[in-house]
Design an enzyme around this catalytic site. Structure first.
Site, PDB file in Angstrom:
ATOM      1  N   SER A  50      50.191 -11.219  -1.937  1.00 54.94           N
ATOM      2  CA  SER A  50      50.231 -10.344  -0.627  1.00 54.94           C
ATOM      3  C   SER A  50      49.752  -9.177  -1.193  1.00 54.94           C
ATOM      4  CB  SER A  50      50.824 -11.000   0.565  1.00 54.94           C
ATOM      5  OG  SER A  50      50.726  -9.512   1.771  1.00 54.94           O
ATOM      6  N   LYS A  92      45.479  -9.228   3.391  1.00 54.58           N
ATOM      7  CA  LYS A  92      46.488  -9.630   3.075  1.00 54.58           C
ATOM      8  C   LYS A  92      47.690 -10.236   3.621  1.00 54.58           C
ATOM      9  CE  LYS A  92      46.146  -8.976  -1.658  1.00 54.58           C
ATOM     10  NZ  LYS A  92      46.270  -9.987  -2.592  1.00 54.58           N
ATOM     11  N   SER A 137      52.348  -4.847  -0.353  1.00 53.36           N
ATOM     12  CA  SER A 137      53.915  -4.210   0.790  1.00 53.36           C
ATOM     13  C   SER A 137      53.281  -3.191   1.867  1.00 53.36           C
ATOM     14  CB  SER A 137      54.803  -2.997  -0.273  1.00 53.36           C
ATOM     15  OG  SER A 137      55.884  -4.514  -0.871  1.00 53.36           O
ATOM     16  N   TYR A 188      42.137  -4.000   3.409  1.00 54.31           N
ATOM     17  CA  TYR A 188      42.794  -4.823   2.045  1.00 54.31           C
ATOM     18  C   TYR A 188      44.234  -5.072   2.680  1.00 54.31           C
ATOM     19  CZ  TYR A 188      45.455  -5.145  -2.476  1.00 54.31           C
ATOM     20  OH  TYR A 188      46.331  -5.479  -2.972  1.00 54.31           O
TER      21      TYR A 188
END
Length: 246
Positions: free
Chosen positions: A140, A158, A142, A154
């Site tokens: 993934s 994730k 942050s 994006y």
């Protein structure tokens, strides 16, 4: 210690960057590693050679993870070469950052095809072929926990990966397979640095607790823990590996 001796690991998108560091770490712990790449064969073979020079075992397999047939072929070729799959690292990903009004249908579909579709169907192949007590680590970011302009698509891909990770944990559980995600912050890689000014990079450094960019080894060490026996009671989790970035 060669704690992964006898294990076979597929690391997607591992010809460079974080994926390469993860592949090298797992090989150093004794795993036989598949270096997956989609286009840069030279870098993939360079990664394989580096592992072999340090006494490890690795092969390179080309597969475009946005295509289900190629995901299937990646697993079939791994099984033909090594006989089994114990570890899957879903590292391959595509990041395009644009303001909302500039995002095209093609931008959207490309990112979801690799980041979401590719990860999901690699997990499906793992369910079919992975040994009991296997390990899956998805990637993934942050940024899911931050709010950055131009990262919406994006981050959305994730976010989907994190939900797969949570909900698939109980499907993999009967086979004693763990599935977790790591969510790196800004990392000192070619992909991250490309197109950013020195001022932007310095600004990113100031956003975490240590005043620096993460290094690929910072992420690889956490992945190595998650695929170890010590992490057998950790599943369905997302670990933000970011030095306090968020």
């Amino acid at each position: 210690m060669k704690t992964l001796t006898g294990k076979v690991a597929i690391v997607t998108g591992s010809s460079r960057g974080i994926g390469r560091a993860v592949a090298e770490q797992l090989a150093g712990l004794g795993a036989k590693v598949v270096i997956n790449y989609s286009g840069n064969q030279a870098k993939a073979l360079e990664s394989v050679e580096g592992i072999r020079q340090h006494g490890g075992e690795a092969i390179a397999i080309k597969a475009d993870l946005s295509q289900i047939r190629e995901v299937e072929a990646l697993f079939n070729e791994t099984l033909a070469a090594f006989g089994k799959v114990d570890i899957l690292i879903n590292n391959a990903g595509l990041m395009l950052t644009k303001p909302l009004l500039e995002v095209t249908e093609d931008d959207f579909e490309k990112q979801f095809s690799v980041n979401v579709k590719g990860t999901f169907f690699a997990c499906q192949q793992a369910m079919k072929h992975m040994e009991n007590s296997g390990r899956i680590v998805n990637f993934s970011t942050s940024v899911v926990g931050a709010m950055f302009p131009a990262y919406s698509v994006y981050a959305g891909t994730k976010g989907a990966v994190e939900q797969f990770t949570r909900h698939l944990a109980k499907e993999f559980g009967p086979k004693q397979i763990t599935i977790n995600a790591v969510a790196p912050g800004p990392i000192n890689t070619e992909l991250f640095l490309n197109g950013k000014s020195e001022e932007q990079i310095e600004g990113m450094k100031r956003l975490n607790a240590f005043g620096r960019l993460g290094e690929t080894e910072d992420i690889a060490g956490v992945v190595a823990f998650l695929v170890s026996d010590e992490a057998q009671w950790v599943t369905g989790q997302t670990l933000r590996v970011n030095g306090g970035f968020v």
